[in-house]
Design a protein around this motif. Structure first.
Motif, PDB file in Angstrom:
ATOM      1  N   ILE A   1     -12.342   8.507   7.439  1.00 42.10           N
ATOM      2  CA  ILE A   1     -11.439   7.806   8.351  1.00 42.10           C
ATOM      3  C   ILE A   1     -11.119   6.434   7.761  1.00 42.10           C
ATOM      4  N   PRO A   2      -9.953   6.246   7.152  1.00 46.18           N
ATOM      5  CA  PRO A   2      -9.605   4.905   6.664  1.00 46.18           C
ATOM      6  C   PRO A   2      -9.634   3.908   7.818  1.00 46.18           C
ATOM      7  N   THR A   3     -10.190   2.744   7.548  1.00 41.81           N
ATOM      8  CA  THR A   3     -10.330   1.731   8.586  1.00 41.81           C
ATOM      9  C   THR A   3      -9.318   0.609   8.375  1.00 41.81           C
ATOM     10  N   VAL A   4      -8.511   0.369   9.387  1.00 43.35           N
ATOM     11  CA  VAL A   4      -7.508  -0.697   9.375  1.00 43.35           C
ATOM     12  C   VAL A   4      -8.042  -1.833  10.235  1.00 43.35           C
ATOM     13  N   ILE A   5      -8.184  -3.015   9.635  1.00 44.80           N
ATOM     14  CA  ILE A   5      -8.810  -4.124  10.356  1.00 44.80           C
ATOM     15  C   ILE A   5      -7.777  -5.113  10.881  1.00 44.80           C
ATOM     16  N   THR A   6      -8.274  -6.137  11.557  1.00 47.95           N
ATOM     17  CA  THR A   6      -7.457  -7.174  12.171  1.00 47.95           C
ATOM     18  C   THR A   6      -6.437  -7.744  11.196  1.00 47.95           C
ATOM     19  N   ASN A   7      -5.194  -7.816  11.661  1.00 46.50           N
ATOM     20  CA  ASN A   7      -4.099  -8.351  10.855  1.00 46.50           C
ATOM     21  C   ASN A   7      -2.968  -8.691  11.807  1.00 46.50           C
ATOM     22  N   SER A   8      -1.830  -9.091  11.275  1.00 45.60           N
ATOM     23  CA  SER A   8      -0.682  -9.342  12.139  1.00 45.60           C
ATOM     24  C   SER A   8      -0.203  -8.011  12.707  1.00 45.60           C
ATOM     25  N   PRO A   9       0.388  -8.003  13.886  1.00 43.19           N
ATOM     26  CA  PRO A   9       0.866  -6.754  14.477  1.00 43.19           C
ATOM     27  C   PRO A   9       1.812  -5.992  13.552  1.00 43.19           C
ATOM     28  N   GLU A  10       2.662  -6.728  12.837  1.00 36.50           N
ATOM     29  CA  GLU A  10       3.636  -6.086  11.953  1.00 36.50           C
ATOM     30  C   GLU A  10       2.952  -5.409  10.771  1.00 36.50           C
ATOM     31  N   ARG A  11       1.969  -6.075  10.185  1.00 42.95           N
ATOM     32  CA  ARG A  11       1.277  -5.493   9.038  1.00 42.95           C
ATOM     33  C   ARG A  11       0.437  -4.287   9.453  1.00 42.95           C
ATOM     34  N   ILE A  12      -0.197  -4.380  10.607  1.00 43.27           N
ATOM     35  CA  ILE A  12      -0.953  -3.234  11.107  1.00 43.27           C
ATOM     36  C   ILE A  12      -0.032  -2.030  11.262  1.00 43.27           C
ATOM     37  N   GLU A  13       1.132  -2.254  11.841  1.00 47.45           N
ATOM     38  CA  GLU A  13       2.084  -1.164  12.052  1.00 47.45           C
ATOM     39  C   GLU A  13       2.509  -0.532  10.725  1.00 47.45           C
ATOM     40  N   THR A  14       2.802  -1.367   9.742  1.00 44.43           N
ATOM     41  CA  THR A  14       3.219  -0.861   8.434  1.00 44.43           C
ATOM     42  C   THR A  14       2.116  -0.048   7.762  1.00 44.43           C
TER      43      THR A  14
ATOM     44  N   LEU B   1       0.867  -1.171   0.000  1.00 48.11           N
ATOM     45  CA  LEU B   1       0.000   0.000   0.000  1.00 48.11           C
ATOM     46  C   LEU B   1       0.906   1.224   0.000  1.00 48.11           C
ATOM     47  N   SER B   2       0.621   2.187  -0.830  1.00 43.68           N
ATOM     48  CA  SER B   2       1.424   3.405  -0.885  1.00 43.68           C
ATOM     49  C   SER B   2       0.571   4.603  -0.528  1.00 43.68           C
ATOM     50  N   PHE B   3       1.218   5.681  -0.073  1.00 45.59           N
ATOM     51  CA  PHE B   3       0.417   6.856   0.246  1.00 45.59           C
ATOM     52  C   PHE B   3      -0.128   7.480  -1.033  1.00 45.59           C
ATOM     53  N   GLU B   4       0.496   7.186  -2.200  1.00 44.73           N
ATOM     54  CA  GLU B   4      -0.060   7.646  -3.466  1.00 44.73           C
ATOM     55  C   GLU B   4      -1.412   7.000  -3.741  1.00 44.73           C
ATOM     56  N   SER B   5      -1.531   5.714  -3.432  1.00 40.31           N
ATOM     57  CA  SER B   5      -2.810   5.036  -3.651  1.00 40.31           C
ATOM     58  C   SER B   5      -3.874   5.545  -2.675  1.00 40.31           C
ATOM     59  N   VAL B   6      -3.461   5.922  -1.462  1.00 37.25           N
ATOM     60  CA  VAL B   6      -4.401   6.515  -0.514  1.00 37.25           C
ATOM     61  C   VAL B   6      -4.893   7.854  -1.058  1.00 37.25           C
TER      62      VAL B   6
ATOM     63  N   TRP C   1      -2.167  -2.802  26.026  1.00 42.01           N
ATOM     64  CA  TRP C   1      -1.893  -1.371  25.983  1.00 42.01           C
ATOM     65  C   TRP C   1      -0.546  -1.059  25.322  1.00 42.01           C
ATOM     66  N   GLU C   2       0.484  -1.825  25.651  1.00 39.88           N
ATOM     67  CA  GLU C   2       1.806  -1.562  25.092  1.00 39.88           C
ATOM     68  C   GLU C   2       1.794  -1.698  23.567  1.00 39.88           C
ATOM     69  N   MET C   3       1.049  -2.666  23.070  1.00 39.91           N
ATOM     70  CA  MET C   3       0.964  -2.850  21.622  1.00 39.91           C
ATOM     71  C   MET C   3       0.221  -1.684  20.981  1.00 39.91           C
ATOM     72  N   PHE C   4      -0.868  -1.252  21.617  1.00 37.10           N
ATOM     73  CA  PHE C   4      -1.613  -0.126  21.060  1.00 37.10           C
ATOM     74  C   PHE C   4      -0.751   1.132  21.033  1.00 37.10           C
ATOM     75  N   VAL C   5       0.001   1.364  22.075  1.00 38.20           N
ATOM     76  CA  VAL C   5       0.889   2.535  22.120  1.00 38.20           C
ATOM     77  C   VAL C   5       1.889   2.479  20.973  1.00 38.20           C
ATOM     78  N   LYS C   6       2.406   1.290  20.687  1.00 41.26           N
ATOM     79  CA  LYS C   6       3.346   1.120  19.582  1.00 41.26           C
ATOM     80  C   LYS C   6       2.680   1.446  18.254  1.00 41.26           C
ATOM     81  N   TRP C   7       1.448   0.989  18.085  1.00 38.80           N
ATOM     82  CA  TRP C   7       0.715   1.274  16.848  1.00 38.80           C
ATOM     83  C   TRP C   7       0.400   2.768  16.735  1.00 38.80           C
ATOM     84  N   GLN C   8       0.032   3.380  17.841  1.00 34.47           N
ATOM     85  CA  GLN C   8      -0.276   4.815  17.795  1.00 34.47           C
ATOM     86  C   GLN C   8       0.975   5.619  17.448  1.00 34.47           C
ATOM     87  N   LYS C   9       2.115   5.163  17.912  1.00 34.41           N
ATOM     88  CA  LYS C   9       3.365   5.830  17.558  1.00 34.41           C
ATOM     89  C   LYS C   9       3.635   5.687  16.065  1.00 34.41           C
TER      90      LYS C   9
END
Length: 394
Positions: free
Chosen positions: A90-103, A69-74, A151-159
């Motif tokens: 609001i783009p919606t990001v759904i359930t996925n692996s932690p790494e893919r969600i972060e990316t 996914l690229s920001f150009e496609s967004v 919580w720690e995972m969510f904080v990582k994603w929010q960062k």
């Protein structure tokens, strides 16, 4: 209708008064609102606040949840949504692996902060992975990645999202949900209840902790429920909860849509919940979630082997408004405000005051053929970002 060098003049029939108005804009704001002359029978377009979609997974072949996914496609998705009259989403990001969600969060946050977005992307909606593991409420979310709130995972994603996560959908059936919800709310994130099998006490505790929305109420649920109590009644009855609902005509029948609207009133929000096949031609497609799916000419998306099982929504907010009117759920004004002012109010966006002087110049000019809406122009921060017809300048 003109807009040059930050200054614009737009004429139309106001959606809520049926009276002609003139809007003058400057520096991205509405600076004057004057009474106009004529009416829509004099070939004046209608004019209304821009549409705001709080739940959209993709559009016109662009999937916010599939890599690469690229920001150009967004940006491309944003431009296409302008054609639908959407001025914020609001783009919606759904359930996925932690790494893919972060990316994915990193990519969308870049699109949010770039000039090309025109501030159209108002944040990110993270739907999962803290959802019910049960079949039915889990919906199409991958069971392999469902997990309790951390919580720690969510904080990582929010960062990774650079602070742009604005809404989080979770199921409060997990033991640590109340404390997790409280932390989210304290950090400025709206928490929504969805894809849940929670009991009455768990829902009550979630609302007490700060949950304030129900994600697509009536969907992401068991096919059969006890007549009472159940988690749909519990959410419907709690006045502290806003309710999001899908108005594509397939996810909820008119009777349910009407009940939600009547109970929640100004706390009702229409969402598209569209997937990447929205806006594409009817046919057979392959998706990463549902596999082989069929998009019918009527706009129903179902599993190829099970026509009774939906594979997502493929209708825009504009089409949702048309459906609500055609089904007799509510008036045109009510349907439009469910898709514009209500979501803006829920998120505390500056567009919550609509067409008032001082508000952001986010609005849409359109024609109506019976209940069909044809977008003519979409104005974002006073700039014409979509021009569907050649319109003479004043």
């Amino acid at each position: 209708m003109a807009a040059e060098q930050g200054f614009g003049i737009f004429k139309g029939v106001e959606y809520c008064t049926n009276k002609p108005i003139i809007l003058k804009t400057n520096n991205g704001r509405i600076v004057k609102k004057l009474d106009g002359t004529g009416n829509n029978s004099d070939n004046l377009p209608w004019i209304a606040p821009g549409l705001v979609d709080l739940q959209i997974n993709g559009y016109s072949g662009i999937d916010f949840n599939t890599l690469p996914l690229s920001f150009e496609s967004v940006h491309k998705a944003t431009e296409i949504l302008w054609k639908e009259g959407v001025t914020q989403y609001i783009p919606t990001v759904i359930t996925n692996s932690p790494e893919r969600i972060e990316t994915i969060l990193e990519i969308i946050s870049k699109a949010i902060e770039s000039d090309e977005s025109r501030h159209t992307i108002a944040g990110i909606h993270l739907e999962g992975p803290f959802l019910s593991p049960e079949d039915g409420p889990r919906g199409a979310h991958d069971a392999a990645y469902i997990r309790p709130p951390e919580w720690e995972m969510f904080v990582k994603w929010q960062k990774a999202a650079r602070g742009h996560i604005r809404i989080l959908t979770l199921s409060p059936e997990w033991q640590n949900s109340p404390n997790f919800i409280k932390k989210c709310v304290e950090s400025g994130v709206k928490v929504s209840i969805g894809h849940t099998a929670a009991n009455s006490e768990q829902i009550s505790l979630a609302v007490k902790a700060g949950a304030s929305l129900s994600t697509h109420l009536g969907n992401g649920a068991h096919a059969k429920l006890p007549r009472h109590p159940n988690y749909i009644w519990d959410q419907l009855a709690d006045d502290r909860l806003w309710a999001g609902m899908i108005g594509d005509g397939f996810h909820l029948p008119a009777s349910v849509l009407k009940v939600i609207r009547k109970v929640k009133e100004s706390h009702t929000i229409l969402v598209s919940d569209s997937v990447n096949l929205a806006g594409l031609s009817p046919g057979v497609y392959h998706t990463h979630v549902g596999g082989k799916v069929v998009l019918t000419p009527e706009g129903k998306l179902h599993l190829a082997e099970s026509p009774d099982l939906l594979a997502g929504s493929v209708k825009s907010l504009r089409k949702g408004i048309e459906n609500l009117i055609n089904m007799g759920v509510c008036s045109f004004q009510e349907a439009w405000e469910m898709s514009s002012l209500h979501p803006s109010t829920f998120l505390g966006l500056q567009t919550k005051d609509g067409l008032k002087v001082g508000s952001p110049a986010d609005f849409v000019l359109f024609n109506r053929n019976k209940n069909e809406i044809q977008v003519i122009q979409t104005i974002k921060n006073g700039e014409i970002v979509f021009n569907g017809l050649k319109v003479e300048k004043n």
